[in-house]
Design a protein around this motif. Structure first.
Motif, short mmCIF file in Angstrom:
data_model
loop_
_atom_site.label_atom_id
_atom_site.label_comp_id
_atom_site.label_asym_id
_atom_site.label_seq_id
_atom_site.Cartn_x
_atom_site.Cartn_y
_atom_site.Cartn_z
N ARG A 136 -10.81 8.80 9.82
CA ARG A 136 -12.14 9.20 10.29
C ARG A 136 -12.51 10.51 9.62
NH1 ARG A 136 -11.36 8.29 16.71
NH2 ARG A 136 -10.98 6.07 16.60
N THR A 137 -13.63 10.51 8.94
CA THR A 137 -14.12 11.70 8.25
C THR A 137 -15.62 11.83 8.50
OG1 THR A 137 -14.54 10.48 6.22
CG2 THR A 137 -12.40 11.55 6.41
N THR A 138 -16.15 12.98 8.09
CA THR A 138 -17.59 13.18 8.24
C THR A 138 -18.32 12.56 7.05
OG1 THR A 138 -17.53 15.28 7.06
CG2 THR A 138 -17.20 15.35 9.45
N ASN A 139 -19.60 12.33 7.23
CA ASN A 139 -20.40 11.77 6.13
C ASN A 139 -20.51 12.76 4.98
OD1 ASN A 139 -20.84 9.31 7.34
ND2 ASN A 139 -22.70 9.99 8.37
N LEU A 140 -20.50 14.06 5.29
CA LEU A 140 -20.56 15.07 4.23
C LEU A 140 -19.33 14.99 3.35
CD1 LEU A 140 -21.93 17.54 2.94
CD2 LEU A 140 -20.63 18.95 4.55
N PHE A 141 -18.15 14.85 3.95
CA PHE A 141 -16.91 14.74 3.17
C PHE A 141 -16.94 13.49 2.30
CE2 PHE A 141 -12.46 13.54 2.55
CZ PHE A 141 -11.96 14.73 2.04
N ARG A 142 -17.44 12.40 2.84
CA ARG A 142 -17.53 11.16 2.05
C ARG A 142 -18.54 11.29 0.92
NH1 ARG A 142 -15.78 5.98 4.43
NH2 ARG A 142 -14.46 6.52 6.19
N ALA A 143 -19.63 12.03 1.14
CA ALA A 143 -20.63 12.20 0.09
C ALA A 143 -20.12 13.11 -1.02
CB ALA A 143 -21.91 12.78 0.69
N VAL A 144 -19.32 14.10 -0.67
CA VAL A 144 -18.80 15.05 -1.67
C VAL A 144 -17.64 14.44 -2.44
CG1 VAL A 144 -17.70 17.30 -1.94
CG2 VAL A 144 -19.62 17.05 -0.39
N ASN A 145 -16.84 13.59 -1.81
CA ASN A 145 -15.66 13.00 -2.44
C ASN A 145 -15.73 11.47 -2.43
OD1 ASN A 145 -14.28 15.57 -2.70
ND2 ASN A 145 -14.11 15.48 -0.48
N PRO A 146 -16.68 10.86 -3.14
CA PRO A 146 -16.80 9.40 -3.06
C PRO A 146 -15.64 8.67 -3.74
CG PRO A 146 -18.30 10.25 -4.70
CD PRO A 146 -17.70 11.44 -4.00
N GLU A 147 -14.99 9.31 -4.71
CA GLU A 147 -13.92 8.62 -5.43
C GLU A 147 -12.73 8.32 -4.54
OE1 GLU A 147 -13.23 12.99 -5.76
OE2 GLU A 147 -14.95 11.71 -6.10
N LEU A 148 -12.62 8.97 -3.40
CA LEU A 148 -11.52 8.71 -2.48
C LEU A 148 -11.76 7.48 -1.62
CD1 LEU A 148 -10.86 12.35 -1.26
CD2 LEU A 148 -9.62 11.09 -3.01
N PHE A 149 -12.99 7.04 -1.53
CA PHE A 149 -13.34 5.98 -0.59
C PHE A 149 -13.86 4.71 -1.25
CE2 PHE A 149 -13.80 10.07 1.46
CZ PHE A 149 -12.99 9.90 2.56
N ILE A 150 -14.23 4.76 -2.50
CA ILE A 150 -14.80 3.61 -3.18
C ILE A 150 -13.67 2.84 -3.87
CG2 ILE A 150 -16.36 2.87 -5.01
CD1 ILE A 150 -17.99 5.40 -4.46
N LYS A 151 -13.70 1.54 -3.74
CA LYS A 151 -12.70 0.72 -4.43
C LYS A 151 -12.89 0.82 -5.94
CE LYS A 151 -11.70 -2.98 -1.22
NZ LYS A 151 -11.80 -4.42 -1.01
N PRO A 152 -11.81 0.79 -6.72
CA PRO A 152 -11.96 0.82 -8.17
C PRO A 152 -12.67 -0.43 -8.68
CG PRO A 152 -9.70 1.25 -7.52
CD PRO A 152 -10.43 0.83 -6.29
N ASN A 153 -13.58 -0.24 -9.62
CA ASN A 153 -14.34 -1.34 -10.21
C ASN A 153 -13.87 -1.50 -11.65
OD1 ASN A 153 -16.20 -3.22 -10.93
ND2 ASN A 153 -17.97 -2.07 -10.22
N LYS A 154 -13.08 -2.52 -11.91
CA LYS A 154 -12.44 -2.67 -13.22
C LYS A 154 -13.42 -2.89 -14.37
CE LYS A 154 -8.00 -3.70 -11.44
NZ LYS A 154 -6.77 -4.37 -11.56
N PRO A 155 -14.48 -3.66 -14.23
CA PRO A 155 -15.43 -3.78 -15.36
C PRO A 155 -16.09 -2.45 -15.72
CG PRO A 155 -15.76 -5.60 -13.83
CD PRO A 155 -14.79 -4.66 -13.19
N VAL A 156 -16.44 -1.69 -14.70
CA VAL A 156 -17.06 -0.38 -14.98
C VAL A 156 -16.03 0.55 -15.62
CG1 VAL A 156 -18.11 1.64 -13.89
CG2 VAL A 156 -18.75 -0.64 -13.16
#
Length: 97
Positions: free
Chosen positions: A29-49
């Motif tokens: 559980r984190t705040t939306n601000l933390f998720r907005a500042v650190n999106p690479e921690l929460f987004i699944k890796p996209n192999k084509p990109v």
């Protein structure tokens, strides 16, 4: 005689299967601000990109290397004028050669 107090009872924590679905920080559980500042921690890796980015970065580095190599080749050239007044490019030579 007084007996030692009983240690505090630990609450029986039941771990649901739901708690183990999201490994890493996605389940925390984190705040939306933390998720907005650190999106690479929460987004699944996209192999084509990732592949597109790796190819693009490699091509950029190769192009810079190509420009550097051609710059060094042009550095030794100078414009010379022959006895008839025609200009042409030739390599620099030393007076001592």
């Amino acid at each position: 005689m007084s007996s030692a107090p009983d240690p505090p009872a630990f609450k029986n924590q039941s771990f649901n299967e739901k708690d183990f679905r999201d490994p890493g920080l996605r389940g925390v559980r984190t705040t939306n601000l933390f998720r907005a500042v650190n999106p690479e921690l929460f987004i699944k890796p996209n192999k084509p990109v990732m592949a597109f980015g790796l190819i693009t970065l490699s091509l950029c580095v190769a192009y810079i290397g190509y420009l550097h190599a051609t710059q060094e080749n042009k550095k030794d050239l100078c414009e010379a004028i022959d006895s008839e007044g025609h200009s042409y490019m030739r390599r620099k030579t030393s007076k001592w050669d």
